[in-house]
Design an enzyme around this catalytic site. Sequence first.
Site, PDB file in Angstrom:
ATOM      1  N   LYS A  34      46.049  51.569  40.013  1.00 42.68           N
ATOM      2  CA  LYS A  34      47.402  51.002  39.893  1.00 42.68           C
ATOM      3  C   LYS A  34      48.421  51.878  40.630  1.00 42.68           C
ATOM      4  CE  LYS A  34      47.940  53.403  35.512  1.00 42.68           C
ATOM      5  NZ  LYS A  34      47.602  53.314  34.084  1.00 42.68           N
ATOM      6  N   ARG A 129      51.660  49.462  22.705  1.00 41.58           N
ATOM      7  CA  ARG A 129      52.222  49.035  23.991  1.00 41.58           C
ATOM      8  C   ARG A 129      51.913  47.558  24.174  1.00 41.58           C
ATOM      9  NH1 ARG A 129      50.654  52.444  29.350  1.00 41.58           N
ATOM     10  NH2 ARG A 129      48.595  51.581  28.935  1.00 41.58           N
ATOM     11  N   HIS A 158      43.300  51.188  24.545  1.00 39.27           N
ATOM     12  CA  HIS A 158      43.758  52.349  25.314  1.00 39.27           C
ATOM     13  C   HIS A 158      44.127  53.463  24.339  1.00 39.27           C
ATOM     14  CE1 HIS A 158      45.048  54.395  28.857  1.00 39.27           C
ATOM     15  NE2 HIS A 158      46.327  54.399  28.555  1.00 39.27           N
ATOM     16  N   ARG A 210      37.161  53.796  32.293  1.00 44.55           N
ATOM     17  CA  ARG A 210      38.350  53.395  33.075  1.00 44.55           C
ATOM     18  C   ARG A 210      39.028  54.652  33.567  1.00 44.55           C
ATOM     19  NH1 ARG A 210      40.252  50.389  28.625  1.00 44.55           N
ATOM     20  NH2 ARG A 210      41.859  51.965  28.444  1.00 44.55           N
ATOM     21  N   TYR A 249      74.014  72.812  48.863  1.00 45.58           N
ATOM     22  CA  TYR A 249      75.047  72.081  48.111  1.00 45.58           C
ATOM     23  C   TYR A 249      75.396  72.805  46.814  1.00 45.58           C
ATOM     24  CZ  TYR A 249      74.228  67.902  50.977  1.00 45.58           C
ATOM     25  OH  TYR A 249      74.122  67.002  51.996  1.00 45.58           O
ATOM     26  N   CYS A 295      67.823  69.262  48.794  1.00 45.99           N
ATOM     27  CA  CYS A 295      68.626  68.170  49.361  1.00 45.99           C
ATOM     28  C   CYS A 295      67.777  66.900  49.417  1.00 45.99           C
ATOM     29  CB  CYS A 295      69.094  68.510  50.769  1.00 45.99           C
ATOM     30  SG  CYS A 295      69.840  70.131  50.959  1.00 45.99           S
ATOM     31  N   ASP A 297      66.583  65.360  52.066  1.00 44.62           N
ATOM     32  CA  ASP A 297      65.545  65.377  53.098  1.00 44.62           C
ATOM     33  C   ASP A 297      65.065  66.779  53.462  1.00 44.62           C
ATOM     34  OD1 ASP A 297      66.307  62.582  53.484  1.00 44.62           O
ATOM     35  OD2 ASP A 297      68.078  63.439  54.442  1.00 44.62           O
TER      36      ASP A 297
HETATM   37  C1  LIG Z   1      46.516  54.090  33.685  1.00 47.26           C
HETATM   38  C2  LIG Z   1      45.508  53.606  32.752  1.00 47.26           C
HETATM   39  C3  LIG Z   1      44.220  54.152  32.755  1.00 47.26           C
HETATM   40  C4  LIG Z   1      43.844  55.373  33.559  1.00 47.26           C
HETATM   41  O1  LIG Z   1      44.225  56.509  32.865  1.00 47.26           O
HETATM   42  P1  LIG Z   1      43.845  57.963  33.424  1.00 47.26           P
HETATM   43  O2  LIG Z   1      44.360  58.885  32.381  1.00 47.26           O
HETATM   44  O3  LIG Z   1      44.567  58.103  34.718  1.00 47.26           O
HETATM   45  O4  LIG Z   1      42.385  57.978  33.584  1.00 47.26           O
HETATM   46  C5  LIG Z   1      43.266  53.563  31.951  1.00 47.26           C
HETATM   47  N1  LIG Z   1      43.570  52.498  31.179  1.00 47.26           N
HETATM   48  C6  LIG Z   1      44.803  51.960  31.141  1.00 47.26           C
HETATM   49  C7  LIG Z   1      45.069  50.792  30.256  1.00 47.26           C
HETATM   50  C8  LIG Z   1      45.824  52.506  31.903  1.00 47.26           C
HETATM   51  O5  LIG Z   1      47.053  51.985  31.844  1.00 47.26           O
END
Ligand SMILES: *Cc1c(COP(=O)(O)O)cnc(C)c1O
Length: 367
Positions: A34, A129, A158, A210, A249, A295, A297
């Site tokens: 992602k 979430r 998750h 995942r 700055y 800054c 850039d």
């Molecule tokens: C981003 C995400 C992951 C990956 O998590 P990591 O800690 O980067 O491995 C896995 N599952 C879900 C639902 C996520 O949003």
Amino acid sequence: MYRDTWMEVDLDAIADNVRTIHKICGKKFIAVIKADAYGCGDIQVARACLEAGAEMLAVSSLDEAMILRNEGYGGELLILGAVNPEDCEVVAENDLTTAAISMDWVREVVKHPCAGMKVHLAVDTGMNRIGFREIREMKEARDLLLEAGVNLTGIFTHFCCTDTSREMTDRQYLKFAEAVKALDYPFEWIHCDNSDATIFFKDSLSNACRVGISLYGISGFTSELKPALALYTKLVMSKLVPAGETIGYGATYETKTTERIGTIPIGYADGFIRANQGRMVYADGCYAQVVGRVCMDQTMIRLPEQKQNGTVVEIFGPHISLEQMASELHTIPYEIISLISGRVTRLYRKAGRISSESNERILKSEL
Ligand SMILES: *Cc1c(COP(=O)(O)O)cnc(C)c1O
């Protein structure tokens, strides 16, 4: 690339990390790419992961999924975040898989032409979430989706505290296991482990991991992974500044003696945020402090010794780890890399040499 500020993405290291993690966990591998693969380049990272044996890719939105489809990726592709119910036809037409996030979502989706769409049921076990909290609702969602011809191909949850609390992870896992058992359905994909949990949490229920951040060699739970990222720039000039002058700055830094001040072409518009003031960068054998405000850039650094113009300056990499930088900035590596802006060229290392670069639009005339 004409401006000497770049992130090196070592695709060989990423591929090695996929193989190493795959071996450690022994399950199907979902590569989470992602947010443009956490800022590293979704197409390039996806290709490296797939070549190393990843069975599925995961992104956060339908937009991110369509980028990969339009690039020609036809394999398993999971959307982890909310898709608008009225867009489920697009999900189905493009053979994507998306998360069923709530009862409201399911009730809306089944009013649209969603037959054939692949769905993974999101179970909320404590993150609060997205996802279902009640088993009764999960069963109702399962039945509604199946009636509408949706393909219920997976279930997932998750974890919220894999880096801090084993107890919380255990509790979430038990809730997830309870839900999977109660639904009594032949899910093809059952997954709960993010990068950390994939390494330390050996569960017998899930059949896929995942993995996002550990693709880049970042893990608090194993030292077997290879760091895959480094951010560099080059010194464009340096000069001796007498004592009592101020830098940048707001005149927030004053030279105490005659000091050698160098300028590097990186700033907050590159994702090198202003909180980096006072931190160290690494310039060819020595550390140099960021002096004065960062800054948009450009940034000034105090060099302990003379360095030639063109000297490579490491922001993070072999001498300053991304983890160390994150800790000094009171944040996490995820935030630092995903904030590195599109202006910073990504150089890809493959088979030991730089094989391609992003920002090729610089070399084309499109206007
Ligand atoms: C981003 C995400 C992951 C990956 O998590 P990591 O800690 O980067 O491995 C896995 N599952 C879900 C639902 C996520 O949003």
